[in-house]
Design a protein around this motif. Structure first.
Motif, short mmCIF file in Angstrom:
data_model
loop_
_atom_site.label_atom_id
_atom_site.label_comp_id
_atom_site.label_asym_id
_atom_site.label_seq_id
_atom_site.Cartn_x
_atom_site.Cartn_y
_atom_site.Cartn_z
N PRO A 99 0.81 -1.22 0.00
CA PRO A 99 0.00 0.00 0.00
C PRO A 99 0.85 1.28 0.00
O PRO A 99 0.30 2.37 0.09
CB PRO A 99 -0.81 -0.12 1.30
N TYR A 100 2.14 1.17 -0.08
CA TYR A 100 2.99 2.37 -0.07
C TYR A 100 4.31 2.09 -0.78
O TYR A 100 4.65 0.93 -1.04
CB TYR A 100 3.23 2.85 1.36
N ASN A 101 5.03 3.15 -1.10
CA ASN A 101 6.33 3.04 -1.75
C ASN A 101 7.47 3.15 -0.75
O ASN A 101 7.41 3.98 0.18
CB ASN A 101 6.54 4.17 -2.77
N ALA A 102 8.52 2.37 -0.96
CA ALA A 102 9.77 2.58 -0.21
C ALA A 102 10.32 3.96 -0.57
O ALA A 102 10.07 4.47 -1.67
CB ALA A 102 10.78 1.51 -0.58
N THR A 103 11.10 4.54 0.34
CA THR A 103 11.72 5.84 0.05
C THR A 103 12.59 5.75 -1.21
O THR A 103 12.59 6.66 -2.03
CB THR A 103 12.56 6.30 1.25
N VAL A 104 13.33 4.65 -1.36
CA VAL A 104 14.17 4.48 -2.56
C VAL A 104 13.31 4.55 -3.83
O VAL A 104 13.70 5.18 -4.82
CB VAL A 104 14.95 3.15 -2.49
N ARG A 197 16.16 2.90 4.68
CA ARG A 197 15.63 1.55 4.76
C ARG A 197 14.11 1.56 4.84
O ARG A 197 13.49 0.50 4.95
CB ARG A 197 16.22 0.82 5.97
N TYR A 198 13.49 2.73 4.78
CA TYR A 198 12.02 2.80 4.87
C TYR A 198 11.40 2.10 3.66
O TYR A 198 11.71 2.42 2.51
CB TYR A 198 11.57 4.27 4.93
N GLY A 199 10.58 1.11 3.93
CA GLY A 199 9.94 0.38 2.84
C GLY A 199 10.83 -0.67 2.20
O GLY A 199 10.47 -1.27 1.19
N MET A 200 12.01 -0.88 2.77
CA MET A 200 12.92 -1.94 2.31
C MET A 200 12.73 -3.05 3.34
O MET A 200 13.07 -2.88 4.50
CB MET A 200 14.34 -1.39 2.34
N ILE A 201 12.15 -4.18 2.92
CA ILE A 201 11.73 -5.19 3.89
C ILE A 201 12.93 -5.64 4.71
O ILE A 201 13.96 -6.03 4.16
CB ILE A 201 11.00 -6.34 3.19
N ALA A 202 12.80 -5.57 6.03
CA ALA A 202 13.94 -5.72 6.93
C ALA A 202 14.38 -7.17 7.07
O ALA A 202 13.56 -8.07 7.23
CB ALA A 202 13.58 -5.16 8.30
N PHE A 203 15.69 -7.39 7.01
CA PHE A 203 16.30 -8.69 7.31
C PHE A 203 17.10 -8.51 8.60
O PHE A 203 16.68 -8.94 9.66
CB PHE A 203 17.09 -9.15 6.09
N ALA A 204 18.24 -7.82 8.53
CA ALA A 204 19.04 -7.54 9.73
C ALA A 204 19.28 -6.04 9.76
O ALA A 204 20.15 -5.52 9.05
CB ALA A 204 20.34 -8.31 9.70
N SER A 205 18.52 -5.35 10.60
CA SER A 205 18.42 -3.89 10.50
C SER A 205 19.73 -3.15 10.74
O SER A 205 19.90 -2.05 10.23
CB SER A 205 17.36 -3.38 11.47
N SER A 206 20.65 -3.71 11.51
CA SER A 206 21.90 -2.97 11.76
C SER A 206 22.92 -3.21 10.64
O SER A 206 24.02 -2.67 10.69
CB SER A 206 22.50 -3.36 13.12
N LEU A 207 22.57 -4.03 9.65
CA LEU A 207 23.49 -4.36 8.56
C LEU A 207 22.93 -4.01 7.18
O LEU A 207 23.69 -3.69 6.26
CB LEU A 207 23.79 -5.87 8.57
#
Lengths: 484, 95
Positions: A99-104, A197-207
């Motif tokens: 329902p939304y776009n990633a910032t990228v 990372r907004y809208g980039m589906i998270a795997f390991a957020s600190s990496l």
């Protein structure tokens, strides 16, 4: 025609030598004709692409010159795209229309890019061969019996076969650089925090960090200009003024200090032929005035083990959101709430994702936190400190991207041997440093990648070194014969 | 460290992953290999080292406590597996 680079197309579009619609149609035709051999796209958005192209043509007619105006690109299927399925390579998100776009995606749309579709990937970006995708493996355009690398294998194969001039990737432990090396293209993982990372589906957020994949360093710089920038919707986005990542392209290499980490050359497992390619590349850079010296990264052998504690821990937490309730896959006829959760997740996730969720759950469970997670976080610091010391004496580090050539589909059946294919890329993620891979040679018709690692926020310099190398060599112009 | 089938099933339960004995057996070998592999960290010289949670050691940024997101409930519920009257539906929890 397919030989033209993303930057070349931008110039031709601005000179009105070709319209965005013509260019978009040209690449859509290539995808339709050639992608059945590769499986590099999960979703092709032809209709929307042509509408975007027409809008770009109207803007070009007005004399607009935004950085990617009218140029076709592809988005890794980890970036949320409004109204378009965003699967992350998983059955869990097969039904998910974002329902939304990633910032990228927003930023690249604003820069005028035309999205041709969403590229295949390892499920939730967990893999180094693109064999874990729910949509089937991607094949390497240089040899379709071999893997394209992963997790951004679809983007790498599509760019390598020139089905699209540029694509986005994400890199948590090497997922831009390793597939770029395997498919003979250029790919950059920026400094952690550069790309939202907004809208980039998270795997390991600190990496996790998104970045560009294209034929040349110039293309990557141009794409990164559109992708990077502060975003208040990502709490780890870095607040820095906008920067032109193509500014260093024409900087000569006189006096550039290049460090060769001994640990990345001495270890068993480095294919001698790959080493030969890297040695030849070093000579090219020396010929342009660079000074080369050895440096030590004495804790780098701990990178892969530390990563396989930190990344699964973060993944087990991030993937807890997939519960079969709010979006995504839901099992049939759940008996009760626990059955709904466990069966939706058990049926929706593939084996590698389950394996990593379980490793993460275990290392974070009561009584084990100190023994695993806390220890790995401390090791992470000593690895980062090694880099800090190295960058006191040198400007960039140079190493192979991968220890070996692209391997055959199915060749790495046990998890740990697969994990070790990222042995040279993972340290940069743990430290948060920018790093890239560029094509530097061929062995038996297969491409070899050269890795450059930079200091924090030094992307422009990395791209400059790569561009200077690409002025002297033509590896980045080579296209596999079946796709020329 | 090696994990057996019952330990795999325990971890799977904590992870909310449905798993039968055959599947647990298939995972046991790979998980044991991974846990053995990460034991290499035991030799690391980390006495007195501060754990690193963020590559740039950044502080959590704060923003003013103001409403910034619009209400998009309908758009979000349109993609849910089961909703009714604005609520997400799950199997009955309270009898």
């Amino acid at each position: 025609m397919a030989q033209e680079t993303l930057s070349g197309w931008v110039r031709k579009l601005q000179a009105r030598e070709i319209s965005s619609r013509e260019l978009t149609q040209l690449y859509l035709d290539r995808i339709e004709r050639l992608d059945p051999q590769l499986n590099s796209f999960i979703t092709v958005t032809a209709e929307q692409a042509l509408a975007q192209a027409d809008a770009a043509d109207a803007r070009l007619a007005q004399g607009e010159q935004t950085p990617l105006l009218g140029v076709p690109i592809a988005q890794k299927d980890i970036f949320c795209t409004e109204g378009v399925r965003t699967s992350c390579g998983s059955r869990m998100l097969d039904p998910f229309v974002s329902p939304y776009n990633a910032t990228v995606v927003e930023r690249m749309n604003a820069a005028g890019a035309v999205m041709l579709g969403k590229t295949n990937m390892d499920e939730f970006a967990m893999g180094s061969s693109n064999e874990t995708s729910f949509y089937g493996p991607v094949r390497n355009p240089w040899d379709t019996e071999r893997v394209p690398g992963g997790s951004s294998g679809g983007s790498a194969a599509a760019v390598g076969a020139r089905l699209v001039p540029g694509a986005t990737g994400t890199d948590t432990g090497g997922s831009i650089r390793q597939p770029a090396a395997f498919c003979g293209i250029t790919g950059l993982k920026p400094t952690y925090g550069r790309v939202s990372r907004y809208g980039m589906i998270a795997f390991a957020s600190s990496l996790d960090q998104g970045g560009p994949m294209a034929a040349t360093a110039e293309d990557c710089g141009r794409m990164l200009n559109a992708m990077a920038g502060f975003d208040e919707r990502d709490s780890t986005s870095v607040e820095r003024p906008a920067e032109d990542f193509t500014a260093g392209l024409n900087q000569d290499l006189k006096g550039l200090r290049i460090g060769l980490p001994t640990e990345f050359f001495g270890e068993a497992g480095l294919d001698e032929r790959v080493r030969g390619v890297i040695d030849a590349a070093i000579e090219v850079l020396k010929g342009r005035g660079a000074e080369v010296r050895e440096v030590g990264l004495p804790n780098s052998h701990l990178s892969v083990p530390a990563y396989y504690v930190v990344a699964p821990a973060e993944c087990s937490s991030n993937l807890a959101r997939f519960d079969g309730v709010r979006y995504g896959y839901r099992c049939e006829n759940p008996e009760d709430l626990m059955d709904l959760y466990t069966r939706s997740r058990g049926e929706g996730f593939g084996d590698e994702v389950k394996r990593r969720i379980m490793v993460g759950t275990y290392v974070l469970s009561a009584g084990y936190y100190d023994a695993y997670y806390l220890k790995a976080q401390k090791v992470r610091r000593i690895i980062a400190d090694d880099f800090r010391r190295a960058f006191a004496d040198v400007d960039v580090l140079l190493a192979p991207t991968t220890p070996e050539l692209p391997f055959a589909l199915g060749a790495k059946a046990d998890p740990v041997s697969m994990y070790l294919s990222d042995i040279y890329t993972i340290a940069a993620n743990l430290a948060g440093l920018p790093a890239m891979s560029l094509p530097a040679g061929e062995i038996d018709g297969l491409p070899v990648g050269l890795q450059l690692i930079g200091n924090y926020f030094d992307e422009a310099r990395l791209l400059g070194v790569a561009h200077q190398y690409q002025q002297e060599t033509d590896w980045h112009t080579r296209v596999p014969a079946a796709f020329a | 460290m090696s994990v057996d089938t019952s330990e795999v099933r325990r971890i799977a339960h904590l992870s909310r992953l449905a798993m039968n004995d055959d599947q647990a057996r298939d995972f046991a070998g790979g998980l044991s290999d991974i846990f053995a592999f990460v034991e290499q960290l035991d030799g690391a010289a980390i006495e007195g080292v501060e754990p690193m949670a963020h590559p740039l050691d950044a502080e959590q940024r704060l923003r003013p406590d103001a409403v910034t997101e619009p209400d998009r409930r309908d758009a979000y519920q349109a993609i849910a597996p089961a909703v009714e009257g604005g609520l997400y539906l799950v199997p009955r929890v309270i009898e």
